[in-house]
Design a protein around this motif. Structure first.
Motif, PDB file in Angstrom:
ATOM      1  N   ASP A  61      -9.521  -0.568   4.534  1.00 33.89           N
ATOM      2  CA  ASP A  61      -9.312  -0.249   5.958  1.00 33.89           C
ATOM      3  C   ASP A  61      -8.439   0.981   6.162  1.00 33.89           C
ATOM      4  N   THR A  63      -5.226   1.443   5.870  1.00 33.83           N
ATOM      5  CA  THR A  63      -3.925   1.265   6.527  1.00 33.83           C
ATOM      6  C   THR A  63      -2.749   1.285   5.546  1.00 33.83           C
ATOM      7  N   HIS A  64      -3.014   1.144   4.247  1.00 34.70           N
ATOM      8  CA  HIS A  64      -1.900   1.066   3.294  1.00 34.70           C
ATOM      9  C   HIS A  64      -1.348   2.464   3.022  1.00 34.70           C
ATOM     10  N   ASP A  65      -0.041   2.577   3.028  1.00 32.69           N
ATOM     11  CA  ASP A  65       0.628   3.846   2.767  1.00 32.69           C
ATOM     12  C   ASP A  65       1.309   3.784   1.406  1.00 32.69           C
TER      13      ASP A  65
END
Length: 807
Positions: A61, A63-65
């Motif tokens: 998705d 969204t992970h940083d």
């Protein structure tokens, strides 16, 4: 956290290729939130995808940083290969995922950027991971880390590299308390033990076992020529091997040592009348040459590759459809791993041939094949985590930040290999790191740590760079680069040992990379050579890994010898064993066979201990010392994996008296104290623990310089501080590794004094090959000696009315 479902783009990617997700891949996805999972799946079964599916699902998705998944591999080449293989589906699925690798080959510019801006998936090695944990910004680098995948975990579980890795995982778990661990392997002999190493102690680790698929198609190579009595080159089999190469797309031809690989490749090339494209690959070759061979394999340009353990692990090397193992495999687990390189696809049987190099190896190969068919993997119990690696980890922790001893001890004992570490042992390691130990505490150079309040600090923060420069558990063996002379292009060819280079005189020739070169001289610690068209070169003495036959395979072979007949064996070998039974007797599992006989004016004694080469070598040293104490005039000995031959002037009328365990142990203590082997072992431990630095800013010590330094330190400790931490580590490692005294103890415990002494009138069939061990018994001509022994054996068989054996 609930297990992720498979995103539609991933499901769709599988569907468009007509692929089904394997059950064990589904299992790994369902277990993606478990703190620890070990997957055991056959080669070609999609282990890597099973490990990465949860990662891809969680990252899909966007969204992970920052860093999400860390992949750790035992090989730099495997990390690079996984990056290529993973990049393709990620790009085709359109997933917003950055994938990078970080190994010793990565540039400093890229490494610096990775610390500042980590990718989502980082592929690395145990050494590079340990260094990453040593930086002061490690908490920021690993801030978002969710998963660690350890590939080919079996290759790390039994080594110091594994100990280094598991300590680094303990550090990561401190930084990332919710970190999930995944282990992947095709060959695990003790799954529960490996799982306990992978898990955070005392937490459990789930084990997922995939369908093993079809049994491998394995057999022993049938040749018109019979194997020789001794030797490891298998030159007799070259024509048959070449025929099989012609019948297959790509063949991997494995050898147990680099020198044997060079000889076989040279002989194969000379016999290659059709000029089939063949290559050679091993760890002493120049990296660029290895990469060219690897690229040619992937493209399918090579019909055969002669190799060593450098191609053992799970890299997909193109369309390999046959594996040939030259020489007895010594270890069933290693054989299974190598077999798996062929037909690297799920539910496709691997195809492999074993080529025994000599008559005895025929017996060992038959038993190894049977063990593979039965799924009987061998392996010894895991020793305790070594303290030299522990010391290195303490120094790396200090390089990162001041630490509490209580907190670091708790962290280290969460690593499975160190779960039983006592506080006293930890404190001894900490004291060594701080002062160098009792004998060295007055020397400023070893004053590295100091306590301020409740925390331990580096005395000099600048020492952090030197600690990182010398970190690692892989000990190089003092090798020198080999290059063509500058006026011949200066092309790098590989490396040879310093000890080998020291024996060269200008004009000598040797093999490297499959070509014959002429030694021209030593220039700036580089061996300069020119190409040479000689037919019979010298051979570079590559150290590599010296394999000893495993305990389980040795015991299986001993049981096999008790069969009334051996229909599995070719006639020449079965007749040889029958003759041994007629003129002497065959060794038995819980008894020790000792033969004595005269030959060429000398008295000979053969001890069939089946304890492995290192242990049989040690047994020879200890028995000859016992004989000297009794004025029995031993003159020398030679050892193989299954026996020790001692020759001298006096008959050994009562060999049983030589095998007193306490006396042998006392003899070992005296022999070890000043032995060069102990100094070599000490040097390795002292380098890992940080007492000796091989690398300093702007320079690197040569092997001779490092040896000189370590010898002085060893002699100092032996005299003034024999109980020093590193002296204890040295003794433990020597006893379990190079000396392997534990296997002698196990052998004596197993026989319980049951010794069968056979006094024979002449050399016996099983003893004959021992006289041909290269470089051990002085002979006028190796071929003449072989012919004489073959004639003796033929005569024995004629006298017994058995079929003639051609040597």
């Amino acid at each position: 956290m609930t297990p992720p479902s498979l995103p539609t783009e991933i499901e769709g990617w599988f569907s468009t290729r007509g692929w089904d997700i394997h059950p064990h891949q589904r299992d790994m996805l369902a277990r993606s939130t478990d703190p620890c999972t070990l997957l055991i799946a056959p080669t070609g079964g999609g282990k890597t995808m099973a490990g990465f599916l949860p990662t891809l699902a969680e990252l899909s998705d966007g969204t992970h940083d920052g860093l999400h998944t860390l992949y750790v591999s035992p090989l730099k080449a495997l990390a690079a290969d996984i990056k290529r293989n993973l990049r393709t589906p990620v790009d085709e699925m359109g997933l917003p995922i950055r994938i990078e690798d970080r190994t010793g080959d990565t540039s400093q510019t890229v490494k610096k950027r990775q610390r500042a801006d980590p990718p989502h998936i980082l592929l690395t090695t145990p050494e590079s991971l340990a260094l990453l944990t040593s930086y002061e910004d490690a908490p920021r680098i690993f801030r978002g880390l969710k998963r660690v995948i350890v590939d080919e975990i079996h290759a790390l579980a039994d080594s110091k590299r594994g100990d280094q890795l598991f300590l680094a995982l303990a550090r990561l778990q401190t930084l990332c308390p919710d970190l999930r661990r995944v282990g992947l392997s095709a060959t695990v002999d003790r799954p529960a033990d490996v799982a306990s190493l992978l898990a955070r102690h005392p937490d459990p680790c789930a084990i997922v076992t995939a369908d093993p698929g079809p049994a491998p198609d394995i057999a022993m190579l049938q040749t018109d020529e019979t194997p020789p009595w001794s030797g490891g080159g298998a030159a007799y089999a070259i024509p048959a091997v070449l025929e099989h190469v012609k019948q297959h797309k790509t063949t991997l031809i494995f050898h147990n040592t680099r020198a044997q690989a060079e000889i076989f490749f040279h002989n194969l090339w000379l016999a290659n009348d059709e000029s089939l494209p063949i290559g050679i690959h091993h760890g002493s070759l120049d990296r660029q040459q290895r990469e060219r061979v690897e690229a040619a394999m992937v493209r399918g340009d090579l019909r055969a590759i002669v190799c060593t353990g450098s191609l053992d692990l799970g890299i997909d090397w193109g369309d390999v459809d046959l594996v040939i193992q030259v020489g007895a495999p010594k270890n069933v687990k290693r054989l299974v791993q190598r077999i798996g390189r062929a037909n690297h696809r799920y539910n496709a049987p691997s195809k492999a041939l074993l080529v025994p190099a000599n008559r005895w190896e025929v017996v060992e190969c038959v038993n190894a094949l049977q063990a593979v068919r039965e799924g009987d993997l061998d392996g010894d119990p895991r020793p305790r985590g070594p303290q030299d690696v522990l010391c290195q980890h303490i120094l790396l922790a200090a390089a990162a930040a001041p630490f509490s001893a209580d907190d670091l001890f708790a962290e280290m004992t969460s690593a499975g290999a160190y779960a039983d570490l006592t506080r006293a042992e930890f404190d001894a390691c900490l004291e060594f790191c701080a002062t160098g130990g009792y004998a060295f505490r007055t020397y400023d150079r070893w004053q590295r740590l100091q306590k301020r309040g409740d925390l331990w600090h580096l005395r000099d923060p600048r020492a952090a760079a030197r600690i990182r420069m010398n970190a690692g558990t892989i000990q190089d063996s003092d090798k020198l680069k080999v290059r063509l002379k500058r006026n011949r292009g200066g092309k790098p060819l590989g490396e040879v040992e310093e000890s080998f280079a020291a024996t060269l005189s200008q004009g000598d020739t040797f093999l490297i990379g499959g070509q014959i070169v002429r030694y021209e001289g030593l220039r700036e610690m580089t061996v300069e050579v020119s190409r040479n068209a000689a037919k019979k070169p010298r051979v570079a003495v590559f150290s590599g890994t010296k394999f000893a036959t495993s305990t389980q395979l040795s015991q299986r072979t001993l049981r096999f010898l008790q069969h009334p007949s051996w229909p599995e064996l070719p006639d020449h070998t079965a007749d040889w064993l029958r003759l041994q039974r007629d003129v002497s007797r065959l060794p038995e599992p819980n008894r020790l066979l000792v033969e004595t006989f005269p030959r060429d004016g000398r008295e000979n004694m053969v001890v069939y201990g089946f304890a492995g080469r290192n242990a049989q070598q040690t047994l020879g040293l200890l028995l000859t010392k016992r004989m000297e104490d009794r004025d029995l005039a031993p003159m020398g000995f030679v050892a193989t994996d299954y026996a020790t031959l001692i020759w001298g002037l006096d008959e050994i009328a009562n060999p049983e008296a030589l095998f007193d365990l306490n006396a042998l142990r006392d003899g070992l203590d005296g022999w070890l104290a000043g032995n060069a082997l102990m100094k070599r072992t000490f040097r390795g431990a002292a380098t890992i623990a940080g007492l000796i630095e091989r690398n300093t800013p702007g320079q690197r010590k040569s092997g001779r310089q490092a040896t000189f330094s370590s010898d002085i330190l060893y002699d100092t400790l032996l005299k003034y501080d024999p109980e020093h931490l590193l002296m204890q580590v040295t003794r433990t490692e020597a006893l379990s590794g190079l000396v392997d005294f534990a296997r002698i103890e196990d052998m004596l415990a197993r026989i319980e004094g049951r010794i069968d002494h056979v006094r024979a009138p002449h050399v016996t069939p099983l003893a004959a090959p021992l006289f041909l061990e290269v470089g051990k018994v002085p002979v006028q001509s190796g071929s003449a000696e072989e012919r004489l022994l073959a004639e003796e054996t033929d005569a024995l068989m004629r006298d017994s009315g058995l079929q003639n054996v051609k040597g």
